[in-house]
Design a protein around this motif. Structure first.
Motif, PDB file in Angstrom:
ATOM      1  N   GLY A 187       0.802  -1.216   0.000  1.00  0.00           N
ATOM      2  CA  GLY A 187       0.000   0.000   0.000  1.00  0.00           C
ATOM      3  C   GLY A 187       0.833   1.264   0.000  1.00  0.00           C
ATOM      4  O   GLY A 187       0.382   2.312   0.426  1.00  0.00           O
ATOM      5  N   VAL A 189       2.102   2.872  -2.691  1.00  0.00           N
ATOM      6  CA  VAL A 189       2.280   2.994  -4.135  1.00  0.00           C
ATOM      7  C   VAL A 189       3.026   4.270  -4.525  1.00  0.00           C
ATOM      8  O   VAL A 189       3.580   4.341  -5.629  1.00  0.00           O
ATOM      9  CB  VAL A 189       0.926   2.964  -4.850  1.00  0.00           C
ATOM     10  CG1 VAL A 189       0.338   1.582  -4.791  1.00  0.00           C
ATOM     11  CG2 VAL A 189      -0.011   3.989  -4.268  1.00  0.00           C
ATOM     12  N   ARG A 193       6.770   5.926  -7.713  1.00  0.00           N
ATOM     13  CA  ARG A 193       6.995   7.064  -8.583  1.00  0.00           C
ATOM     14  C   ARG A 193       8.466   7.230  -8.961  1.00  0.00           C
ATOM     15  O   ARG A 193       8.787   7.490 -10.120  1.00  0.00           O
ATOM     16  CB  ARG A 193       6.485   8.336  -7.891  1.00  0.00           C
ATOM     17  CG  ARG A 193       5.993   9.369  -8.876  1.00  0.00           C
ATOM     18  CD  ARG A 193       5.383  10.548  -8.142  1.00  0.00           C
ATOM     19  NE  ARG A 193       4.249  10.158  -7.318  1.00  0.00           N
ATOM     20  CZ  ARG A 193       3.864  10.827  -6.210  1.00  0.00           C
ATOM     21  NH1 ARG A 193       4.527  11.879  -5.822  1.00  0.00           N
ATOM     22  NH2 ARG A 193       2.832  10.416  -5.523  1.00  0.00           N
ATOM     23  N   TYR A 228      -5.971   5.039 -10.190  1.00  0.00           N
ATOM     24  CA  TYR A 228      -6.017   5.692  -8.878  1.00  0.00           C
ATOM     25  C   TYR A 228      -6.038   7.205  -9.031  1.00  0.00           C
ATOM     26  O   TYR A 228      -6.663   7.912  -8.269  1.00  0.00           O
ATOM     27  CB  TYR A 228      -4.804   5.293  -8.034  1.00  0.00           C
ATOM     28  CG  TYR A 228      -4.896   3.902  -7.470  1.00  0.00           C
ATOM     29  CD1 TYR A 228      -6.107   3.418  -6.980  1.00  0.00           C
ATOM     30  CD2 TYR A 228      -3.787   3.091  -7.405  1.00  0.00           C
ATOM     31  CE1 TYR A 228      -6.189   2.146  -6.456  1.00  0.00           C
ATOM     32  CE2 TYR A 228      -3.861   1.823  -6.878  1.00  0.00           C
ATOM     33  CZ  TYR A 228      -5.066   1.350  -6.401  1.00  0.00           C
ATOM     34  OH  TYR A 228      -5.148   0.107  -5.875  1.00  0.00           O
ATOM     35  N   ASN A 229      -5.303   7.655 -10.019  1.00  0.00           N
ATOM     36  CA  ASN A 229      -5.220   9.096 -10.206  1.00  0.00           C
ATOM     37  C   ASN A 229      -6.401   9.632 -11.025  1.00  0.00           C
ATOM     38  O   ASN A 229      -6.428  10.810 -11.341  1.00  0.00           O
ATOM     39  CB  ASN A 229      -3.911   9.459 -10.909  1.00  0.00           C
ATOM     40  CG  ASN A 229      -2.708   9.111 -10.043  1.00  0.00           C
ATOM     41  OD1 ASN A 229      -2.816   9.053  -8.826  1.00  0.00           O
ATOM     42  ND2 ASN A 229      -1.582   8.850 -10.686  1.00  0.00           N
TER      43      ASN A 229
ATOM     44  N   LYS B 923      -6.931  12.946  -3.643  1.00  0.00           N
ATOM     45  CA  LYS B 923      -6.554  11.648  -4.191  1.00  0.00           C
ATOM     46  C   LYS B 923      -7.648  10.635  -3.926  1.00  0.00           C
ATOM     47  O   LYS B 923      -8.003  10.381  -2.776  1.00  0.00           O
ATOM     48  CB  LYS B 923      -5.249  11.169  -3.557  1.00  0.00           C
ATOM     49  CG  LYS B 923      -4.087  12.084  -3.895  1.00  0.00           C
ATOM     50  CD  LYS B 923      -2.839  11.281  -4.154  1.00  0.00           C
ATOM     51  CE  LYS B 923      -1.701  12.188  -4.579  1.00  0.00           C
ATOM     52  NZ  LYS B 923      -0.532  12.008  -3.728  1.00  0.00           N
ATOM     53  N   SER B 924      -8.145  10.082  -4.965  1.00  0.00           N
ATOM     54  CA  SER B 924      -9.208   9.113  -4.782  1.00  0.00           C
ATOM     55  C   SER B 924      -8.677   7.868  -4.085  1.00  0.00           C
ATOM     56  O   SER B 924      -9.433   7.132  -3.475  1.00  0.00           O
ATOM     57  CB  SER B 924      -9.795   8.742  -6.126  1.00  0.00           C
ATOM     58  OG  SER B 924      -8.878   7.996  -6.873  1.00  0.00           O
ATOM     59  N   ARG B 925      -7.380   7.653  -4.196  1.00  0.00           N
ATOM     60  CA  ARG B 925      -6.822   6.464  -3.572  1.00  0.00           C
ATOM     61  C   ARG B 925      -6.961   6.510  -2.067  1.00  0.00           C
ATOM     62  O   ARG B 925      -7.306   5.519  -1.429  1.00  0.00           O
ATOM     63  CB  ARG B 925      -5.349   6.322  -3.936  1.00  0.00           C
ATOM     64  CG  ARG B 925      -4.891   4.899  -3.889  1.00  0.00           C
ATOM     65  CD  ARG B 925      -3.412   4.767  -3.805  1.00  0.00           C
ATOM     66  NE  ARG B 925      -3.076   3.964  -2.647  1.00  0.00           N
ATOM     67  CZ  ARG B 925      -3.385   2.690  -2.535  1.00  0.00           C
ATOM     68  NH1 ARG B 925      -4.030   2.074  -3.487  1.00  0.00           N
ATOM     69  NH2 ARG B 925      -3.053   2.027  -1.462  1.00  0.00           N
TER      70      ARG B 925
END
Lengths: 413, 1087
Positions: A187, A189, A193, A228-229, B923-925
């Motif tokens: 988790g 993530v 990057r 996700y973005n 952020k939707s996450r």
């Protein structure tokens, strides 16, 4: 586990060590990979592990011979790992494997050619898998699962060993993918990057140069990140790439890709054929697709609720929830079509009451204000052309293409 | 005495060579030895002269060469250490510590290094070990033996002495016996050890003075070399202090294991005491002993002898100074105290332990009991040895526990306790307690002990001698002695006070930072109530503590403290194992006791320096105790100054009253020894009080030494002791004199002391002190042991337990260790929370109060439902005031607290959390993950459901739903939604202006966008118009075009507005981006 004589155990261990050193001397990465793949549960490794549990003093065997002791730092912890793995002491096994992997990486740096790339891939894979197993064990014992994190930092080290000019750089993407797996599992993530940046911007890397399987994996994960973005166009592009290049026989992989690609496509107004969902066992999307087709808000909400946990876990819940607007659009469109059948001249004027009534049939209890708001949003988001007359509570639709299709464009915001 | 002295000198001469040899190998040690040698000769001269000689020698030593100073100082220190160590047990540690100590007090860390540098030390240790185990007959072995002895004492503190004597007794006896002389003592192998130690101590004594002086000079640049004697004296003190510190460290480590410390101190004391006697007696013994192993080396001593001359030359100065020294010494002491105050205070603490140690002296008798000891394997539990090393290592503390663990200990303690009681009596002679009884007891005990361990008895006798000397002879010659005497006296004083007051302060303070949480008031109360249930030492401790109280207020305070301590101790199970005699007393504000117990105080003070080190160690392990100790130490230091004077007076008086010149000289020597072994002295004093022991010891020593003088000494000592100590203590005249003297001292030199006094008085509870002390301790610990890492600190033990009863408290960010006096306990915090809840004051006040409550909770590590309640309250108040940063702090804490399973309004706050994520995270996450974390149960909760609905409204842009939810928000969800209202309205108007044609009525917008509730509009036209005005204002501010239709109603011209809408710059925007930091705005919001 049948009883093994001391001699047999001794024989198995020396046999393994012989094969190990042979594979290195002959630069046979594939056989080395087999010797390293602890979690493959291959019969030879299992019998070796049994032998190790009988013949406890394998270290001595390694040290006895110059040929073995040369790689003692790799082999000794590897044997210990195998032994622990066999008796299900996974945290111990992981610790040993990490030691062995470190030693191997050290050796690997010294090898000029990239012959051992397959073995290195195996190590990258094994360390992650072992760490996951170890963490499960630790969690069940009430301890802090931390091995996967440790594996992540080891893989980062491995990435550093590969990110450079030279033949070894093609292995970087593979390690990157293992890192993605670790980070997604943990988790964390956002740690991806930096790796992505170095892969996509560093001049030493030519993306097309990497092995296809790594490229597919890479695209899959970066596509998920784009989901996700909420960057649906980019997500669509990457996931599509992954789907196209994915080995068609890797059914599981294709399904995983589709799990994200379908919601992305839906949000872009592209509806999958039902056979695709059936073929890849993606039933959870069935009702959603149906709801979109029918403009059935109730079905959509039910489907979302039914698979809420699943969608939340995979992270597509919000994507799917946003399909609501398209469902409203579909509903109004249907009303419009019906009105056109009744009275084409007044079809472009849809009374709010009608929509409210339709929603009530769907057991959606919404009052006029709320529906009015939704209509305003539909117009605002360009899902409907026209305007809303507040005084008369009527949606006045454009006579030309009142319900523009998205056609692969995201709902504008 | 003269006989003894002569014999001693002879022995000394012999021994000295030996010691010299040893010293040679040791280098540093050699110097010390030389000093010893010189000291011996001087001792051979008139006893009184001994001191002078010693002083001279000592002085000479320092001057002799910078070399000496440098090396010698260290060596001396080492020697001192050795001697003292041997004497005090601290030996290895102390010696190391001293060596380091001279260099710097930081000695602890140096221990290992010191050992390294000092091959002797190392060897000594090894030798000790060897001796214990193998009884290696290395030349060093003798020294080693001494070291061992010292080492043994250390370990013995609890087990070490015992073990040393016992376990060691065998091995030692072998080695020592090998040396032979000790064998005479030999009946007791331990005895032999003691003897050796004594002899060493003797040597060390002589050395000590010199060394110490040198050290002092070196240490205290103050002590100009001219005043080198004086300075030296102080130095010696310092060394002693250092040693003490070492002891302390040990003791400190022991602190928890008060018993252990007691034992240690006792052993040390015994060792010292033995040394003292040993000087006379033991020397001969030592002579015999030394020859075997390293006669040659001893002979080498001559070189060291040279040193002695130099020292001797110095000596005169010292002798001259003796009086002056005393003064100077006192002054220096004071200065030291002042400068070192912390250490002093510590020392005093340690001293207190040493006092308790006195019991250990009695323990030494128990040594005599040796048989029993032998029985108790625990003694042999050499672990103590290993522990000693560990002592150098912070672990020492834990080791101490081991001491306490030794059942034998407790046994010994019980024995000791009796003696202790007796001891206190002697000490207290002046005081009320058991005086008569104690002597008897001590006698009885002593006989027993002595019989088995003739050596021990000598030691005891020595101690007694010391006491006597202190009592009788106030040999000014050695300020050190005086100091030692004072030390001993303070201890006794303490003891006596404790006996009187019994308990509370001392217990409280000393015992148990660790136990804090554990403290059982009931237990404590019980213990208090049932003295019979408690070890005599504990009772004595209580009495001591209470005795220190000048007034009822203090007494009650002390009582409460002691109750806590006892409960803690009982909870810990250390109640009976702890050496209460050694336990440092609480710091009391009272100075009277100090004055009375000047000698004690001084002794405390001397001890304090050493203790200081130990406190630091303690501090690590124990938060509260340390502060207390420090306070005590400070007091002690303060007292010390006065005490020193007093002690000197006392000493003088004693001398006058008591023994002849010879005796006096011996006594001086003893005193010196005592000084060196301040703790020991204290113990010795205790022992002395049980004069019988000393007498016996004297006799024993005499017998051992074969000196006729011993008898006379004994007699003198006894008489002096009784007459002097008792009379002195009792007679009001004496008190007055002491007081006046102490006052003098304070006025003249003791500004620091005064300050200190005043401080304690002011503080009363000593919270500030404790705070500072603890902080200092921590700092020191860091300094001391580079090896001690933050993670080594036992933070649990540092947890504060608040005593503040104020409900209201301003928040101040802590910049140092929390002070229990300003920290509120849980009950008070609960009241404080209620106060805040019912308060009508503004948010700033409430926030301040809540933050202070939170701080108090944090420093006390309170994590329960109250904690949750406080954080919830603060989070709500912060939400109401729109103070998001504060809210976020609370929310993150609450998350952790809820995760720990503490009950509270979990759902309410998970709803807030969800809203926060929705509203502040793009952020939707994050949103998905926080939604995924919600349990099915949580999703049924009304507040959470509301939050989820809000989330849906926001993501879909459904402004109608949003503002409906806004109006129906449960709890404080509205407050969080407020933060999103502006954005939502703007989006809504943008949407409307795009999708509505041609116009939208203002009233509709106002209603839909939540400018007013529909009910209100219907009921109240005025309000409605107000709302419309507000809405119009808002729309205009955002660039909307408004027109008035034919009915006179305001309408939004959507077409015109769609291109003209803009988001105005927030009026309260600030450059740094956080409007909450705009004070004016904040004040207006929260007012």
């Amino acid at each position: 586990m049948s009883y093994i004589s001391m001699g047999e155990a001794h024989r198995r261990i020396t046999d393994y060590l012989n094969r190990f050193s042979d594979s290195i001397f002959s630069q046979d990465a594939l056989s080395l990979k087999q010797l390293i793949s602890i979690s493959s549960n291959s019969s030879s490794l299992l019998s070796l592990a049994d032998g190790l549990n009988v013949f406890q003093d394998a270290n001595r065997l390694v040290k006895q011979s110059d040929r073995f002791s040369q790689f003692g730092e790799i082999a000794v912890p590897l044997l210990r790992c195998l032994q622990n793995y066999r008796i299900n002491r996974l945290a111990e096994a992981y610790n040993s494997f990490e030691k062995s992997a470190n030693a191997f990486l050290q050796e690997f740096r010294n090898w000029e050619s990239a012959w051992a790339m397959e073995a290195l891939y195996a190590i990258a894979y094994e360390i992650r898998v072992l760490a996951e197993m170890a963490d499960r064990e630790l969690a069940s014992l009430g301890k802090t699962p931390e091995k996967l994190k440790a594996a992540g930092s080891f893989l980062m080290k491995m990435f550093g060993a590969l990110a450079g000019k030279g033949p070894k750089r093609i292995g970087a993407l593979n390690v990157t993918c293992q890192l993605f797996k670790v980070y997604f599992k943990l988790g964390t993530v956002n740690l991806c990057r930096s790796v992505i940046r170095s892969i996509e911007t560093a001049k030493i890397f030519d993306f097309e140069e990497f092995p296809v399987r790594d490229k597919v994996t890479y695209m899959y994960y970066t596509g998920r990140l784009e989901v996700y973005n909420e960057n649906f166009l980019a997500a669509d592009q990457k996931l599509e790439y992954a789907l196209v290049y994915c080995n068609p026989r890797s059914e599981g992989n294709i399904r995983m890709i589709l799990k994200y690609l379908i919601p992305v496509k839906l949000s872009l107004g592209i509806i999958p054929k039902s056979w695709l969902l059936e073929k890849h066992n993606l039933g959870e999307y069935h009702d959603i697709v149906l709801a979109l087709k029918r403009g059935d808000l109730r079905l959509l909400r039910r489907a979302l609720q039914e698979h809420e946990d699943q969608f939340l876990r995979s992270g597509v819940y919000l994507v799917l929830e946003k399909l609501e607007l398209q469902v409203y659009q579909r509903l109004v469109k249907k009303i419009h079509i019906i009105q056109k059948q009744k009275d084409p001249s007044k079809a472009h004027q849809v009374k709010l009451d009608v929509i409210v009534k339709a929603l009530r049939w769907l057991e959606m209890d919404m009052d006029v204000d709320e529906v009015e708001c939704i209509m305003a949003i539909l117009i605002y988001k360009n899902l409907m052309k026209g305007y809303f007359a507040h005084k008369s509570k009527v949606v006045v639709l454009s006579k030309q293409d009142p319900f523009p299709k998205l056609n692969g464009k995201p709902v504008n915001s | 005495m003269s006989h003894q002295g002569a014999s001693n000198t002879d022995t000394m001469a012999h021994l000295e060579p030996n010691s010299y040899q040893y010293m040679d190998p040791n280098q540093g040690a050699s110097s010390a030895y030389s000093s010893l040698n010189t000291g011996v000769p001087s001792t051979t001269a008139p006893w009184t002269m001994k001191w002078a000689d010693n002083n001279s020698t000592l002085n000479g030593v320092p001057p002799s060469s910078s070399y000496y100073h440098g090396q010698q100082n260290e060596p001396l220190a080492r020697d001192n250490k050795d001697v003292t160590n041997a004497a005090s047990q601290a030996v290895p540690a102390s010696s190391l510590g001293t060596s380091h100590g001279p260099q710097e007090h930081t000695g602890y860390s140096s221990y290992s290094s010191s050992t390294d540098t000092y091959s002797h030390d190392n060897t000594g240790y090894q030798g000790y070990y060897n001796g214990y185990q193998q009884q290696t007959s290395n030349t060093y072995s003798q020294q080693v033996g001494a070291y061992q002895i010292s080492g043994a004492p250390y370990q013995p503190l609890t087990s070490v002495d015992n073990s040393g004597s016992y376990a060691g007794s065998t091995s030692y006896s072998n080695t020592y016996y090998n040396t032979g002389d000790y064998q005479t003592a030999g009946g007791y192998s331990s005895g032999t050890n003691n003897n050796q130690s004594t002899s060493w101590s003797d040597g060390s004594y002589a050395n000590y003075p010199s060394h110490q002086y040198s050290n002092y000079s070196s240490l205290d640049s103050n002590g100009a070399h001219n005043s080198s004697t004086v300075a030296a004296a102080p130095l010696s003190y310092e060394q002693q202090y250092k040693q003490w510190a070492d002891y302390y460290s040990h003791t400190a480590s022991d602190v928890s294991c008060a018993p252990g410390t007691e034992n240690i101190s006792a052993t040390s004391a015994s060792a010292q005491s033995t040394q003292i006697p040993g000087v006379a007696t033991c020397y001969s013994i030592s002579d015999t002993q030394p020859p075997p192993p390293g006669t040659t080396s001893w002979r080498k001593g001559p070189s060291s002898l040279e040193y002695p001359p130099s020292q001797e030359s110095v000596v005169p100065g010292q002798s001259d100074t003796t009086n002056g020294y005393w003064k100077q010494g006192t002054s220096e002491f004071q200065s030291h105290h002042t400068s070192q105050t912390p250490t002093y205070s510590q020392a005093s603490y340690s001293q207190a332990p040493s006092y308790t140690q006195t019991p250990s002296y009695t323990q030494t008798p128990s040594y005599n009991y040796t048989p029993s000891y032998n029985q108790t394997p625990s003694y042999t539990q050499t672990p103590s040895y290993t522990q000693t090393p560990s002592y150098t290592q912070t672990p020492l503390y834990t080791q101490t526990p081991s001491y306490t663990q030794t059942p034998s200990y407790t046994k010994t303690q019980s024995y000791f306790q009796k003696p202790l009681d007796l001891d206190p009596v002697p000490y207290e002679n002046s005081q009320d307690l058991q005086k008569s009884a104690s002597p008897q007891r001590s006698n009885s005990q002593y006989p027993l002990h002595q019989i088995p361990q003739s050596y021990h008895s000598p030691i005891q006798t020595v101690s007694s001698f010391d006491a006597r000397r202190t009592n009788k002879v106030q040999i000014p010659t050695n300020p050190r002695i005086a100091s030692s005497l004072t030390f001993g006296l303070p201890k006794t004083d303490k003891d006596s006070p404790t006996t009187d007051a019994v308990t509370k302060p001392a217990y409280v303070s000393v015992s148990m930072p660790k136990c804090d949480t554990k403290v059982l008031s009931h237990d404590a109360a019980d213990s208090m109530l049932k003295p019979g249930m408690f070890p005599a030492s504990l009772r004595a401790y209580v009495e001591r503590a209470l005795a220190r109280c000048k007034n009822d207020v203090q007494k009650t305070a002390c009582q409460t403290i002691m109750k806590e301590m006892i409960t803690k101790a009982s909870a810990d199970g250390t109640l009976f194992t702890r050496n209460w005699d050694i336990e440092p007393l609480f710091p009391l504000p009272d100075m009277d006791g100090h004055k009375k117990d000047n000698s004690q105080n001084s002794s405390i003070g001397s001890a304090l320096p050493k203790y200081k080190r130990s406190p630091s160690r303690r501090s690590k392990s124990r938060w509260e105790p340390l502060p207390e100790e420090r306070l005590v130490e400070k007091l002690a230091s303060v007292n010390q100054a006065s005490v020193k004077e007093v002690s000197w007076d006392l000493v003088k008086e004693r001398e006058q009253t008591g023994s002849g010149g010879k005796n006096e000289s011996k006594e001086d020597g003893w005193n010196n020894a005592k000084f060196l072994q301040s703790q020991q002295q204290i113990q010795s004093k205790n022992l002395q009080r049980p004069f019988k022991k000393p007498r016996f010891g004297d006799t024993y020593s005499v017998t051992e030494n074969g000196d006729a003088s011993s008898d006379s000494e004994k007699e003198q000592g006894l008489t002096a002791y009784y007459s002097g100590a008792v009379a002195l203590a009792n007679t009001p005249e004496e008190r007055k004199r002491r007081e006046s003297r102490s006052k003098r001292f304070e006025k003249g030199q003791g500004q620091h002391a005064e300050i200190k006094h005043s401080r304690p008085k002011v503080v009363g509870s000593g919270n500030l002190y404790t705070k500072r002390a603890s902080a200092m301790v921590l700092a020191k610990s860091y300094e001391d042991g580079g090896s001690r890492a933050v993670e080594d600190i036992d933070w649990d033990s540092l947890t504060v337990r608040g005593t503040c009863q104020e409900i209201e408290k301003r928040y101040l960010r802590l910049t140092s260790a929390p002070d229990p006096a300003t920290v509120r306990p849980e009950e008070v915090l609960e009241k404080a929370l209620q106060m805040v809840l019912s308060s009508q004051k503004n948010y700033l006040y409430k926030c301040d109060q809540l933050k202070s409550i939170r701080q108090d909770l944090t420093v006390q590590r309170i994590r329960n439902e109250l904690t949750v309640k406080v954080y919830e309250t603060h989070a709500r108040i912060a939400l109401e005031a729109g103070d998001l940063p504060e809210y976020n702090q609370c929310q993150s804490q609450l998350k952790i607290l809820y995760a720990e399973g503490i009950k509270g309004c979990h759902m309410e706050f998970s709803a807030y959390n969800l809203l926060c994520v929705i509203l502040h995270s793009s952020k939707s996450r994050d949103l998905v993950s926080s939604m995924a974390r919600l349990s099915a149960e949580a999703k049924k909760n009304q507040a959470v459901k509301h939050a989820l609905d809000v989330r849906a409204a926001v993501t879909s842009g459904n402004y109608v739903l949003f503002f409906r939810l806004y109006k129906a928000a449960p709890n404080l969800n509205t407050c969080l939604m407020d933060l999103y209202v502006e954005k939502m309205r703007y989006e809504a108007v943008k949407c409307m202006s795009r999708s509505y044609r041609p116009t939208v009525p203002l009233s509709f917008i106002a209603e839909v966008l939540g400018f007013v509730s529909s009910l209100q509009t219907e009921k109240n036209d005025e309000k409605n118009t107000n709302v419309l005005e507000e809405c119009e204002e808002w729309l205009r501010a955002h660039g909307a075009c408004l027109i008035v239709d034919s009915n006179g109603d305001m309408q939004l011209d959507t077409k015109a507005s769609s291109s003209s809408l803009f988001m105005p710059e927030p009026e309260d925007a600030v450059a740094h981006g956080d409007a909450n930091l705009a004070v004016n705005d904040f004040l207006t919001r929260t007012a």
